[in-house]
Design a protein around this motif. Structure first.
Motif, PDB file in Angstrom:
ATOM      1  N   UNK A  12       0.731  -1.188  -0.076  1.00 34.75           N
ATOM      2  CA  UNK A  12       0.044  -0.056  -0.011  1.00 34.75           C
ATOM      3  C   UNK A  12       0.969   1.213   0.007  1.00 34.75           C
ATOM      4  N   UNK A  13       2.052   1.074   0.885  1.00 37.47           N
ATOM      5  CA  UNK A  13       2.673   2.354   0.703  1.00 37.47           C
ATOM      6  C   UNK A  13       3.495   2.729  -0.492  1.00 37.47           C
ATOM      7  N   UNK A  42       6.221   8.921   5.160  1.00 38.42           N
ATOM      8  CA  UNK A  42       7.355   7.705   5.654  1.00 38.42           C
ATOM      9  C   UNK A  42       6.345   6.681   5.792  1.00 38.42           C
ATOM     10  N   UNK A  43       7.114   5.623   6.463  1.00 34.36           N
ATOM     11  CA  UNK A  43       6.166   4.287   6.649  1.00 34.36           C
ATOM     12  C   UNK A  43       5.193   4.499   7.626  1.00 34.36           C
TER      13      UNK A  43
ATOM     14  N   UNK B  45      -4.036  -4.152  -2.419  1.00 38.50           N
ATOM     15  CA  UNK B  45      -3.111  -4.860  -1.723  1.00 38.50           C
ATOM     16  C   UNK B  45      -3.050  -4.586  -0.204  1.00 38.50           C
ATOM     17  N   UNK B  46      -2.316  -5.334   0.520  1.00 37.26           N
ATOM     18  CA  UNK B  46      -2.004  -5.129   2.065  1.00 37.26           C
ATOM     19  C   UNK B  46      -0.711  -5.576   2.325  1.00 37.26           C
ATOM     20  N   UNK B  50      -1.157  -4.674   8.186  1.00 40.51           N
ATOM     21  CA  UNK B  50      -2.565  -4.419   7.684  1.00 40.51           C
ATOM     22  C   UNK B  50      -3.005  -3.184   7.187  1.00 40.51           C
ATOM     23  N   UNK B  51      -1.580  -2.297   6.850  1.00 40.24           N
ATOM     24  CA  UNK B  51      -1.916  -1.257   6.191  1.00 40.24           C
ATOM     25  C   UNK B  51      -2.757  -1.835   4.904  1.00 40.24           C
ATOM     26  N   UNK B  52      -3.917  -0.990   4.093  1.00 35.94           N
ATOM     27  CA  UNK B  52      -4.508  -1.436   3.143  1.00 35.94           C
ATOM     28  C   UNK B  52      -4.671  -0.531   1.984  1.00 35.94           C
TER      29      UNK B  52
END
Lengths: 97, 93
Positions: A12-13, A42-43, B45-46, B50-52
């Motif tokens: 996702x980033x 950033x992350x 995507x993830x 659990x960033x989505x």
């Protein structure tokens, strides 16, 4: 399609990176929303935003009439550092704004 | 086709949560946040936090549709669960 074991699968980033230098909409905790230009992130989702408009939404309930009074407070900030732990959601700006 | 999800449950396809996360990309999902807000969309995507990233996302608050996002990134610490749904992606106007 072949079943590829991609180690470089998009995160996702990685997709947020596509929004760099674009205007974005950010939903924060405490019923706050930001709209501004994404300069860096950033992350942790710490972000640097430029030309930002912040909208704080509050709902008051009248003790007597029990009606909900929705208030929005806006302010603009030219340059803003956002701490990532307050971020809920990031998106390209809504068209209906 | 539509019964695949139920069939996979008993099979050895999904053993661990990581396997589940790898298998649900591209599917319509329901993401519930700690705050109670619901997001329905197609999972792009993830990651392990659990960033989505989702497409065609709809935001439901108290069961009511509040917002629609073309793309949405949700910070993983807010996520309560990710669930697959048999939602048909009806592009109704």
């Amino acid at each position: 399609m072949a079943s590829e074991e991609e180690s470089a699968v998009k995160e996702p980033l990685d997709l947020i990176r596509l929004s760099l230098d674009e205007r974005i909409y950010v939903k924060l905790r405490s019923d706050r929303e930001l709209r501004g230009k994404l300069h860096a992130y950033d992350q942790h989702l710490n972000m640097i935003l430029g030309d930002v408009e912040e909208v704080v939404t509050t709902v008051e309930i009248d003790d007597e009439t029990y009606e909900e009074i929705v208030r929005s407070t806006r302010r603009t900030v030219p340059f803003l550092f956002v701490r990532g732990d307050g971020v809920i959601l990031v998106s390209p700006p809504l068209r209906t704004a | 086709m539509s019964g695949t999800i139920a069939a996979e449950k008993g099979s050895s396809t999904t053993k661990t949560p990581s396997d589940f996360l790898k298998s649900i990309r591209g599917r319509p999902v329901v993401v519930k946040l700690n705050s109670g807000v619901d997001y329905r969309g197609i999972l792009a995507c993830l990651d392990g936090y659990m960033n989505i990233a989702m497409e065609q996302t709809e935001e439901y608050v108290n069961g009511q549709l509040k917002n629609k996002y073309g793309d949405a990134f949700i910070r993983g610490n807010n996520v309560l669960y990710i669930s697959t749904s048999k939602r048909t992606i009806a592009e109704d106007e």
